[in-house]
Write a protein that holds these residues in place. Structure first.
Motif, mmCIF file in Angstrom:
data_model
loop_
_atom_site.group_PDB
_atom_site.id
_atom_site.type_symbol
_atom_site.label_atom_id
_atom_site.label_comp_id
_atom_site.label_asym_id
_atom_site.label_seq_id
_atom_site.Cartn_x
_atom_site.Cartn_y
_atom_site.Cartn_z
ATOM 1 N N UNK A 27 -3.262 5.163 2.636
ATOM 2 C CA UNK A 27 -1.829 5.430 2.566
ATOM 3 C C UNK A 27 -1.458 6.082 1.231
ATOM 4 N N UNK A 28 -1.994 5.552 0.127
ATOM 5 C CA UNK A 28 -1.680 6.102 -1.194
ATOM 6 C C UNK A 28 -2.054 7.577 -1.252
ATOM 7 N N UNK A 29 -3.220 7.915 -0.736
ATOM 8 C CA UNK A 29 -3.669 9.308 -0.757
ATOM 9 C C UNK A 29 -2.824 10.180 0.158
ATOM 10 N N UNK A 30 -2.570 9.696 1.374
ATOM 11 C CA UNK A 30 -1.817 10.490 2.340
ATOM 12 C C UNK A 30 -0.377 10.710 1.904
ATOM 13 N N UNK A 31 0.181 9.771 1.152
ATOM 14 C CA UNK A 31 1.571 9.889 0.705
ATOM 15 C C UNK A 31 1.704 10.703 -0.577
ATOM 16 N N UNK A 32 0.578 11.169 -1.120
ATOM 17 C CA UNK A 32 0.636 12.070 -2.269
ATOM 18 C C UNK A 32 0.626 11.392 -3.619
ATOM 19 N N UNK A 33 0.133 10.149 -3.674
ATOM 20 C CA UNK A 33 0.077 9.444 -4.950
ATOM 21 C C UNK A 33 -1.363 9.402 -5.461
ATOM 22 N N UNK A 34 -1.497 9.122 -6.733
ATOM 23 C CA UNK A 34 -2.814 9.071 -7.365
ATOM 24 C C UNK A 34 -3.595 7.873 -6.824
ATOM 25 N N UNK A 35 -4.795 8.127 -6.345
ATOM 26 C CA UNK A 35 -5.637 7.040 -5.834
ATOM 27 C C UNK A 35 -6.191 6.261 -7.025
ATOM 28 N N UNK A 36 -5.993 4.960 -7.071
ATOM 29 C CA UNK A 36 -6.401 4.169 -8.247
ATOM 30 C C UNK A 36 -7.894 3.845 -8.253
ATOM 31 N N UNK A 37 -8.348 3.361 -9.403
ATOM 32 C CA UNK A 37 -9.692 2.801 -9.502
ATOM 33 C C UNK A 37 -9.704 1.458 -8.776
ATOM 34 N N UNK A 38 -10.880 1.079 -8.272
ATOM 35 C CA UNK A 38 -11.012 -0.171 -7.531
ATOM 36 C C UNK A 38 -11.848 -1.184 -8.315
ATOM 37 N N UNK A 39 -11.488 -2.456 -8.137
ATOM 38 C CA UNK A 39 -12.252 -3.569 -8.694
ATOM 39 C C UNK A 39 -12.551 -3.364 -10.181
ATOM 40 N N UNK A 40 -11.489 -3.250 -10.962
ATOM 41 C CA UNK A 40 -11.621 -3.022 -12.405
ATOM 42 C C UNK A 40 -11.679 -4.375 -13.123
ATOM 43 N N UNK A 41 -12.543 -4.469 -14.103
ATOM 44 C CA UNK A 41 -12.804 -5.732 -14.820
ATOM 45 C C UNK A 41 -11.931 -5.852 -16.065
ATOM 46 N N UNK A 60 2.345 -5.653 5.805
ATOM 47 C CA UNK A 60 3.445 -4.968 6.480
ATOM 48 C C UNK A 60 3.931 -3.775 5.667
ATOM 49 N N UNK A 61 3.962 -3.913 4.351
ATOM 50 C CA UNK A 61 4.397 -2.808 3.496
ATOM 51 C C UNK A 61 3.414 -1.647 3.559
ATOM 52 N N UNK A 62 2.123 -1.941 3.415
ATOM 53 C CA UNK A 62 1.119 -0.877 3.408
ATOM 54 C C UNK A 62 0.997 -0.204 4.769
ATOM 55 N N UNK A 63 1.231 -0.943 5.839
ATOM 56 C CA UNK A 63 1.038 -0.386 7.177
ATOM 57 C C UNK A 63 2.134 0.608 7.540
ATOM 58 N N UNK A 64 3.304 0.469 6.946
ATOM 59 C CA UNK A 64 4.413 1.375 7.238
ATOM 60 C C UNK A 64 4.446 2.499 6.200
ATOM 61 N N UNK A 70 6.642 4.739 5.627
ATOM 62 C CA UNK A 70 7.963 4.841 4.987
ATOM 63 C C UNK A 70 8.166 3.738 3.958
ATOM 64 N N UNK A 71 7.876 2.493 4.338
ATOM 65 C CA UNK A 71 8.074 1.368 3.428
ATOM 66 C C UNK A 71 7.156 1.472 2.219
ATOM 67 N N UNK A 72 5.912 1.887 2.458
ATOM 68 C CA UNK A 72 4.983 1.968 1.335
ATOM 69 C C UNK A 72 5.361 3.105 0.400
ATOM 70 N N UNK A 73 5.837 4.209 0.953
ATOM 71 C CA UNK A 73 6.291 5.319 0.109
ATOM 72 C C UNK A 73 7.433 4.850 -0.790
ATOM 73 N N UNK A 74 8.408 4.160 -0.209
ATOM 74 C CA UNK A 74 9.535 3.657 -0.994
ATOM 75 C C UNK A 74 9.063 2.674 -2.064
ATOM 76 N N UNK A 75 8.090 1.837 -1.704
ATOM 77 C CA UNK A 75 7.546 0.866 -2.655
ATOM 78 C C UNK A 75 6.877 1.582 -3.823
ATOM 79 N N UNK A 76 6.050 2.586 -3.517
ATOM 80 C CA UNK A 76 5.312 3.288 -4.577
ATOM 81 C C UNK A 76 6.252 4.053 -5.497
ATOM 82 N N UNK A 77 7.307 4.636 -4.925
ATOM 83 C CA UNK A 77 8.290 5.345 -5.751
ATOM 84 C C UNK A 77 9.034 4.357 -6.635
#
Length: 328
Positions: A227-241, A308-312, A314-321
Motif C-alpha cells: 500500500x505504501x508503495x502504491x500510494x506513492x510514499x517512501x517504502x521504509x526499512x524493515x526490522x530495524x534494530x 482495517x486502516x492498511x487494507x483501505x 483511502x484510509x491508509x492514504x489519509x493516515x500516511x498524509x
C-alpha cells in the motif's frame, strides 16, 4: 452416528468418502439426516467432512479441504497449480481464495474452466511434488504462477512469506546441526520466471520478485509495504534494530530520513500466536506500550496502524498524509 466410522479418512482433519459411510452401515436416509443436522458437511458429491471440523476451520483450511476433495472427485489425475498449490504450500493470501481448483493441463486449449476446475497450459512441463496426498507444482513454480496471474499484493504477500519461512527453516536446521537444502532465494525466483515464461503477467511477476522481502514478518506488514508503495510514499526499512539501555528492540518499519518508526498492529498478536504465548492479552498490550515509551525519545515520531486502516487505500492514504510519511 459416526462413532463407528473407524477409517483414516474420518480423522478430524480429513475427508470422508461416501463409501466409508455405507461401509459403516449408514443408510442414505441417515446421511441426509446428518447433513440436515450439521453433523456432516458435503464438500463435493460423495465427499464429506465432519460438521465440527468445517465450522472450526479457517477460510484457508476450508479451501484446502475443497481442493483435496476435488482431487479425489476428478476423473483424471490433477496437477494442482496457482492458488490451489499455494494453499497446500500453506502460503497466505490477502483476499478470498478462488471458488475453483487450479491445475496444469496441457491438453486444455489456451486454458479452460469447468464448474469446479480451471485448467492452465504451460510452456514448460512443471516439476511436481506430493502435498497432502495431492500432486502440486513446486513452491518456486507456484509463486511464479500466482505472481503472474493474481494481484501484485497477493504475489508479494506469498513471496514475502515463502522467503521468510525458508530462511527460518535453514536457520533452525543450522542450530540443530542439520545441513539441508539452501533457502529459497530471489535468484531462484528470477530463474524460474525465465524458465516458465508465462504468456501474461511476466512483468508483474518480475516486479513482485523485485519488491519481495523476507524481513516482512507477517501478511499485515506485506500489505502495508504494498500500500505504501502504491500510494506513492517512501517504502521504509524493515526490522530495524534499536539499542536502549543495553536492550535490543526491533521495529517493523523505519523511515531513517525523518527518523519515524511505524508499527503494524495485527489483532492476532493480542489474541493468539507466538507473540502472545502464555501471556494474558492485557500484559502484551502493557509490554508494547512500555516498549514504545522507551523508543520514542530516540526518534522524531512513532506511529501505529491496524489491519482495517492498511487494507483501505483511502484510509491508509489519509493516515500516511496526516502522519507526515515522506513521499517517494
Amino acid at each position: 452416528m459416526l462413532e463407528n466410522l473407524e477409517v483414516p479418512s474420518a480423522s478430524p482433519e480429513g475427508l470422508i468418502l461416501a463409501a466409508s459411510l455405507w461401509a459403516s452401515g449408514l443408510t442414505t436416509r441417515a446421511v441426509r439426516a446428518m447433513l440436515a443436522s450439521g453433523e456432516l458437511v458435503r464438500i463435493r458429491r460423495g465427499i464429506y467432512a465432519l460438521g465440527d471440523t468445517w465450522r472450526r476451520a479457517e477460510t484457508d483450511d476450508r479451501y484446502r479441504l475443497f481442493v483435496r476433495a476435488t482431487v479425489l472427485a476428478a476423473e483424471q489425475p490433477l496437477l494442482l497449480s496457482h492458488h490451489s498449490a499455494a494453499a497446500l504450500h500453506n502460503l497466505p493470501i490477502i483476499g478470498p481464495w478462488p471458488k475453483v481448483v487450479h491445475a496444469i493441463n496441457n491438453d486444455a486449449t489456451g486454458g479452460s474452466s469447468a464448474r469446479f476446475t480451471t485448467s492452465h497450459r504451460s510452456v514448460v512441463e512443471p516439476e511436481s511434488i506430493a502435498l497432502s496426498g495431492c500432486s502440486a507444482t513446486t513452491l518456486t513454480r507456484t509463486l511464479i504462477d500466482v505472481a503472474a496471474s493474481a494481484s501484485f499484493l497477493v504475489g508479494v504477500t506469498m513471496m514475502d512469506h515463502a522467503l521468510r519461512v525458508e530462511q527460518e527453516r535453514v536457520q533452525g536446521e543450522h542450530r540443530r546441526g542439520i545441513s539441508g537444502t539452501p533457502a529459497l532465494s530471489k535468484d531462484e525466483l528470477y530463474g524460474e520466471l525465465a524458465t516458465v515464461q508465462p504468456r501474461t503477467g511476466r512483468a508483474q511477476a518480475r516486479r513482485a520478485i523485485d519488491f519481495a522481502n523476507p524481513l516482512a514478518a507477517n501478511p499485515g506488514e506485506s500489505l502495508s509495504r504494498v500500500r505504501i508503495a502504491e500510494l506513492g510514499f517512501e517504502v521504509p526499512e524493515l526490522q530495524v534494530r534499536f539499542v536502549v539501555h543495553g536492550q535490543e528492540y526491533w521495529v517493523d518499519f523505519f523511515w531513517r530520513g525523518v527518523r519515524k518508526i511505524g508499527e503494524f498492529d495485527g489483532k492476532v498478536k493480542y489474541t493468539r500466536g507466538v507473540i502472545l504465548g502464555d501471556r494474558h492479552p492485557g500484559d502484551v498490550v502493557v509490554a508494547e506500550k512500555d516498549r514504545e515509551n522507551l523508543l520514542r525519545p530516540h526518534v522524531n515520531s512513532f506511529d501505529r496502524w491496524d489491519w482495517d486502516t492498511a487494507h483501505s487505500p483511502r484510509r491508509f492514504y489519509e493516515f500516511l498524509v496526516e502522519h507526515q510519511v515522506p513521499r517517494a
